[in-house]
Each structure stands twice: as structure tokens, then as C-alpha cells.
Design an enzyme around this catalytic site. Structure first.
Site, mmCIF file in Angstrom:
data_model
loop_
_atom_site.group_PDB
_atom_site.id
_atom_site.type_symbol
_atom_site.label_atom_id
_atom_site.label_comp_id
_atom_site.label_asym_id
_atom_site.label_seq_id
_atom_site.Cartn_x
_atom_site.Cartn_y
_atom_site.Cartn_z
ATOM 1 N N TYR A 36 0.873 -1.172 0.000
ATOM 2 C CA TYR A 36 0.000 0.000 0.000
ATOM 3 C C TYR A 36 0.904 1.214 0.000
ATOM 4 C CZ TYR A 36 -3.751 3.183 1.638
ATOM 5 O OH TYR A 36 -4.651 4.204 1.783
ATOM 6 N N LYS A 67 -1.259 -1.130 -4.181
ATOM 7 C CA LYS A 67 -2.338 -0.149 -4.176
ATOM 8 C C LYS A 67 -1.627 1.201 -4.239
ATOM 9 C CE LYS A 67 -5.945 1.981 -1.453
ATOM 10 N NZ LYS A 67 -6.635 2.095 -0.176
ATOM 11 N N VAL A 124 -9.003 -0.464 -5.610
ATOM 12 C CA VAL A 124 -9.355 -0.526 -4.201
ATOM 13 C C VAL A 124 -10.064 0.792 -3.930
ATOM 14 C CG1 VAL A 124 -8.522 -0.775 -1.837
ATOM 15 C CG2 VAL A 124 -7.327 -1.939 -3.713
#
Length: 165
Positions: free
Chosen positions: A5, A33, A74
């Protein structure tokens, strides 16, 4: 599989494309992400680690990262406007830029809230407005300021009027 992330805005740690490529080459991550807001990174990541799955991590750069080859999203705002968000995503990744561009322009006043500190509050308010109870936020989050609430309410009502809810 592990998805990294990359959110240097909130974490103050930047997973630069070179580091992501190294982590992928070592087998530590399968995707990222990407929440930096810098869409140029999609191309650098693809050059350095073509098998690393790039996931759209911020709603307000969905179109740009989809066009750049993202494999998924996401997402935040689809909790409030699922059908329009799914249509936008599918149009963007399939290259239907007429549909994607139209939807993106209509939804962007809301999508940009995903990159603000108050994103949870904004999404929950939009959910409440469209009849998908989001409810109040829990501490440490606080309610939106009146001018923020008015902006989210106006943008959500405009999306509803356009048939996007």
C-alpha cells in the site's frame, strides 16, 4: 499474495517504483495499491516490474490509472454509488473513453474526497443521502465541517439527479 500500500501522503513513507520492483522480484509483493496521486508511476512500475499488479488506490485518479493499465481498484466511493462506479471502472479499463470521461467528470467532485483526510465522513454522508446507511463516524474522526457537508451534499444530490445513484 501480498499487496503493498503506497500512501506516502499519510504514512510519510514512499514506496518508489524501484523499491516496489525489488520487493516484487524477491517475491514479497504481487501488487501495489498506488495512492501517491502521481499517475506517471504506473508507467515506471510497468517498466521495472511488468508482472506487478497495479491497483488504483485513489478514486480521483481512477481514469488515468485505468488507462495506464491498472488491474483493479481498491475503492472508496463505490460504497455510495456502486452502479455508476462499476460502470465507470469497466468503461475506463475497456478503453471506452467517451463513457468513462462523461462519468468521471460527473463523479469527480465526489471522487476527489477520497484523497482528503475527511474521506470516510464524505463517503458515509453520500451513503446516507442515497439511502445506503453509512451512519456516523467513530472517534478519532469527527463530523464534517458545515461547509464540507454542504459541498458533499450538493455533489451527491447532483449525482443523484443525473441518475448516478
Amino acid at each position: 499474495p501480498v499487496v503493498a500500500y503506497n500512501n506516502p501522503i499519510d504514512t510519510k513513507v514512499d514506496l518508489v517504483p524501484e523499491l516496489l520492483a525489488k520487493l516484487h522480484a524477491e517475491g514479497f509483493v504481487q501488487g501495489v495499491k498506488e495512492f501517491s496521486g502521481d499517475v506517471r508511476r504506473a508507467y515506471r512500475i510497468a517498466e521495472l516490474a511488468p508482472e506487478l499488479d497495479l491497483l488504483i488506490g485513489a478514486d480521483d485518479v481512477l481514469l488515468e490509472l485505468a488507462v495506464a493499465g491498472a488491474k483493479g481498484w481498491v475503492a472508496g466511493y463505490p460504497n455510495a454509488l456502486p452502479a455508476a462506479s462499476v460502470e465507470l471502472y469497466h468503461a475506463a479499463v475497456s478503453g471506452d473513453l467517451d463513457t468513462a470521461g462523461r462519468l468521471y467528470r460527473q463523479l469527480h467532485p465526489l471522487l476527489r474526497w477520497d484523497s482528503r483526510v475527511e474521506f470516510v465522513q464524505a463517503i458515509k454522508l453520500s451513503m446516507d443521502i442515497v439511502g445506503r446507511p453509512g451512519g456516523p463516524v467513530r472517534p478519532p474522526r469527527v463530523p464534517l465541517l458545515p461547509e464540507q457537508e454542504a459541498a458533499v451534499r450538493a455533489a451527491t444530490e447532483k449525482a443523484v439527479a443525473a441518475g448516478l445513484a
